[in-house]
Design a protein around this motif. Structure first.
Motif, short mmCIF file in Angstrom:
data_model
loop_
_atom_site.label_atom_id
_atom_site.label_comp_id
_atom_site.label_asym_id
_atom_site.label_seq_id
_atom_site.Cartn_x
_atom_site.Cartn_y
_atom_site.Cartn_z
N ALA A 145 -1.06 -20.97 29.75
CA ALA A 145 -2.43 -20.61 29.36
C ALA A 145 -2.43 -19.55 28.26
O ALA A 145 -3.23 -19.60 27.33
CB ALA A 145 -3.20 -20.11 30.58
N ILE A 146 -1.48 -18.60 28.38
CA ILE A 146 -1.39 -17.55 27.35
C ILE A 146 -1.01 -18.15 26.01
O ILE A 146 -1.61 -17.85 24.97
CB ILE A 146 -0.37 -16.46 27.77
N TYR A 147 0.00 -19.02 26.02
CA TYR A 147 0.43 -19.63 24.75
C TYR A 147 -0.69 -20.48 24.14
O TYR A 147 -0.86 -20.52 22.92
CB TYR A 147 1.69 -20.47 24.95
N ARG A 148 -1.46 -21.16 25.01
CA ARG A 148 -2.57 -21.97 24.48
C ARG A 148 -3.65 -21.07 23.88
O ARG A 148 -4.24 -21.41 22.86
CB ARG A 148 -3.16 -22.84 25.59
N ALA A 149 -3.88 -19.93 24.54
CA ALA A 149 -4.91 -19.01 24.02
C ALA A 149 -4.49 -18.47 22.65
O ALA A 149 -5.31 -18.38 21.72
CB ALA A 149 -5.13 -17.86 25.00
N ILE A 150 -3.20 -18.14 22.51
CA ILE A 150 -2.71 -17.68 21.21
C ILE A 150 -2.84 -18.82 20.20
O ILE A 150 -3.27 -18.63 19.06
CB ILE A 150 -1.25 -17.19 21.32
N GLY A 151 -2.51 -20.04 20.66
CA GLY A 151 -2.63 -21.21 19.80
C GLY A 151 -4.06 -21.40 19.31
O GLY A 151 -4.28 -21.74 18.14
N ALA A 152 -5.02 -21.17 20.20
CA ALA A 152 -6.42 -21.37 19.82
C ALA A 152 -6.84 -20.38 18.73
O ALA A 152 -7.54 -20.73 17.78
CB ALA A 152 -7.31 -21.21 21.05
N GLU A 153 -6.36 -19.13 18.86
CA GLU A 153 -6.65 -18.11 17.82
C GLU A 153 -6.08 -18.56 16.48
O GLU A 153 -6.72 -18.44 15.44
CB GLU A 153 -5.97 -16.78 18.19
N VAL A 154 -4.84 -19.05 16.54
CA VAL A 154 -4.16 -19.46 15.32
C VAL A 154 -4.90 -20.65 14.70
O VAL A 154 -5.15 -20.68 13.50
CB VAL A 154 -2.67 -19.81 15.62
N ALA A 208 -1.34 -3.25 15.63
CA ALA A 208 -2.16 -4.24 14.94
C ALA A 208 -3.50 -3.62 14.54
O ALA A 208 -3.97 -3.78 13.41
CB ALA A 208 -2.38 -5.46 15.83
N GLU A 209 -4.09 -2.87 15.46
CA GLU A 209 -5.38 -2.22 15.16
C GLU A 209 -5.21 -1.25 14.01
O GLU A 209 -6.01 -1.22 13.07
CB GLU A 209 -5.88 -1.46 16.39
N ARG A 210 -4.13 -0.45 14.08
CA ARG A 210 -3.89 0.55 13.06
C ARG A 210 -3.74 -0.11 11.68
O ARG A 210 -4.20 0.41 10.68
CB ARG A 210 -2.60 1.31 13.40
N LEU A 211 -3.07 -1.26 11.67
CA LEU A 211 -2.78 -1.91 10.39
C LEU A 211 -3.86 -2.91 9.99
O LEU A 211 -3.78 -3.54 8.93
CB LEU A 211 -1.42 -2.62 10.46
N GLY A 212 -4.84 -3.10 10.86
CA GLY A 212 -5.96 -3.99 10.52
C GLY A 212 -5.59 -5.46 10.50
O GLY A 212 -6.14 -6.23 9.73
N VAL A 213 -4.63 -5.85 11.34
CA VAL A 213 -4.34 -7.29 11.47
C VAL A 213 -4.71 -7.72 12.89
O VAL A 213 -4.69 -6.92 13.81
CB VAL A 213 -2.86 -7.64 11.16
N PRO A 214 -5.05 -9.00 13.08
CA PRO A 214 -5.45 -9.45 14.41
C PRO A 214 -4.32 -9.29 15.43
O PRO A 214 -3.14 -9.43 15.08
CB PRO A 214 -5.76 -10.94 14.20
N PHE A 215 -4.71 -8.99 16.65
CA PHE A 215 -3.75 -8.98 17.75
C PHE A 215 -3.94 -10.29 18.51
O PHE A 215 -5.04 -10.59 18.97
CB PHE A 215 -3.97 -7.78 18.66
N LEU A 216 -2.88 -11.07 18.60
CA LEU A 216 -3.05 -12.44 19.11
C LEU A 216 -2.83 -12.58 20.61
O LEU A 216 -3.27 -13.56 21.21
CB LEU A 216 -2.09 -13.39 18.39
#
Ligand SMILES: Nc1ncnc2c1ncn2[C@@H]1O[C@H](COP(=O)(O)OP(=O)(O)O)[C@@H](O)[C@H]1O
Ligand SMILES: [Mg+2]
Length: 376
Positions: A356-365, A318-326
């Motif tokens: 909690a992990i899924y909610r954190a990803i959800g919050a980013e989204v 993700a870093e290499r391609l410049g997209v967010p890592f969720l």
């Protein structure tokens, strides 16, 4: 004796179209698929005429169902909008799937997300959960992410568009079939506070396997537009795995606000994930980020973590391609057993670490979609 395509065509020839000619001469039929007595085809018409065609569709279904040897028949009405781009529509049986790219040059202005297709009334943001290949946990992640978004107070729907292996019925334990409302729209099944629709509610898994590109599109279009979704902040679409024509066409024709790519840390899965990224880029759908699933192994007994797949590959990619890592989701027994039992982990262990992990990803989204959700 099982029914043949020819017999289906003969039956359809007896149905009159609103244009006055036989349905088979109206230049609206997709190729016909017949497998084990299950018949599928679509009628593709302009959106302005859709109302007039609904009774024709119903009539066509009735005559096909009446044929000896027909176990089930699904005839989808696909309404295209004149102003918008035209999804692939081969009119002669056996013509095959034209390459999606042939329909619109990827860099034309029409390829922009806004021009791609009319928004779906009532739905603020449609997002795709995709993977370069099957078995990486796309469906499990799509469902738990949808629940994570729900926990943030959003009104969320889940559309299982994985025509090749719809797994949402199993993951949610839904066995009933959707009913039609007065406008003949399918009512999504309400489960865990989500509005859920799956191609698996309508057909058997083995029928789904043999669908060709245009039919995939037609069925998915119908599930997007002919379903009474109500008002949603986010509709999560569990995409078919892979990056072939069917997926590209889908990405092109569904009004997506963004896509999430699921990958495991292994090199091979990452190569597939890269293809997924390239595909969404081609059709100008913003990639909201990459999720690393089965990131590391977490022992269900002692909680010890082992990086058996050399975890972290997706983050670097993700870093290499410049997209967010969720985020990273561990490979954990509880995620699998809860899924397979029809009660996803966010529901079965809402206070646990996985939820909690899924909610954190959800919050980013959600943060990335804020503009769209706020505007609705
Ligand atoms: N993080 C995880 N931990 C444990 N098992 C998982 C995890 N993610 C998915 N699985 C399991 O892996 C299998 C494939 O997942 P699924 O979501 O069906 O993948 P896909 O939709 O990509 O084909 C299922 O049995 C599921 O329960
Ligand atoms: Mg799946």
């Amino acid at each position: 004796m099982s029914v043949t395509q020819q017999q289906v065509l003969q039956a359809l020839a007896g149905v009159r179209s609103p244009r006055g000619v036989a349905l088979t001469n109206a230049d609206v039929l997709s190729p016909i698929t017949v497998s084990d007595g299950k018949v599928f085809l679509s009628i593709n018409v302009d959106a302005s005429e859709a109302r007039a065609w609904e009774s024709v569709r119903a009539q066509a279904e009735t005559v096909v169902r009446a044929l000896p040897g027909v176990a089930s028949a699904m005839i989808a009405l696909t309404a295209e909008r004149k102003a918008g781009p035209t999804p692939p529509r081969p009119t002669r049986p056996g013509q095959g799937v034209p390459p999606a790219a042939a329909h619109r040059p990827p860099h034309s202005p029409a390829g922009s997300p806004m021009a791609r297709q009319a928004e779906i009334p009532g739905i603020a943001a449609v997002i795709a959960v995709a993977s370069g290949k099957g078995g990486v946990g796309k469906s499990t992640t799509a469902l738990n992410l949808a629940l994570g978004l729900r926990d943030l107070g959003l009104r969320v729907g889940l559309l299982d568009a994985d025509i090749y292996g719809p797994s949402v019925p199993r993951l949610t334990g839904i066995r009933e079939k959707p009913e039609l409302n007065d406008e003949r729209k399918m009512i999504p099944i309400e489960r865990f506070g989500l509005a859920v629709m799956s191609i698996g509610f309508l057909v058997e898994e083995d029928t789904a396997m043999i669908w060709r590109g245009p039919m995939v599109m037609s069925a998915i279009t119908q599930m997007l537009r002919d379903v009474a979704w109500g008002t949603l902040d986010v509709l999560v679409v569990d995409m078919p795995p892979g990056t072939g024509d069917a997926q590209l066409t889908l990405a092109q024709n569904v009004p997506l606000k963004g896509a999430i790519i699921i990958s495991t840390p292994q090199d091979l899965s990452l190569i597939d994930a890269r293809r997924g990224l390239a595909m969404f880029k081609k059709v100008n759908v913003p990639v909201l980020g990459i999720v690393e699933n089965m990131s590391y192994f977490q022992c269900p007994h002692c909680g010890t973590r082992s990086d058996i797949f050399g975890h972290g590959g997706a983050r670097h990619e993700a870093e290499r391609l410049g997209v967010p890592f969720l985020g990273e989701i561990p490979l954990h027994m509880a995620i699998r057993t809860s899924s397979d039992a029809g009660t996803p982990v966010v529901v079965s262990e809402p206070d646990g670490p996985h939820a909690a992990i899924y909610r954190a990803i959800g919050a980013e989204v959600r943060d990335q979609l804020k503009g769209a959700i706020a505007a609705a």
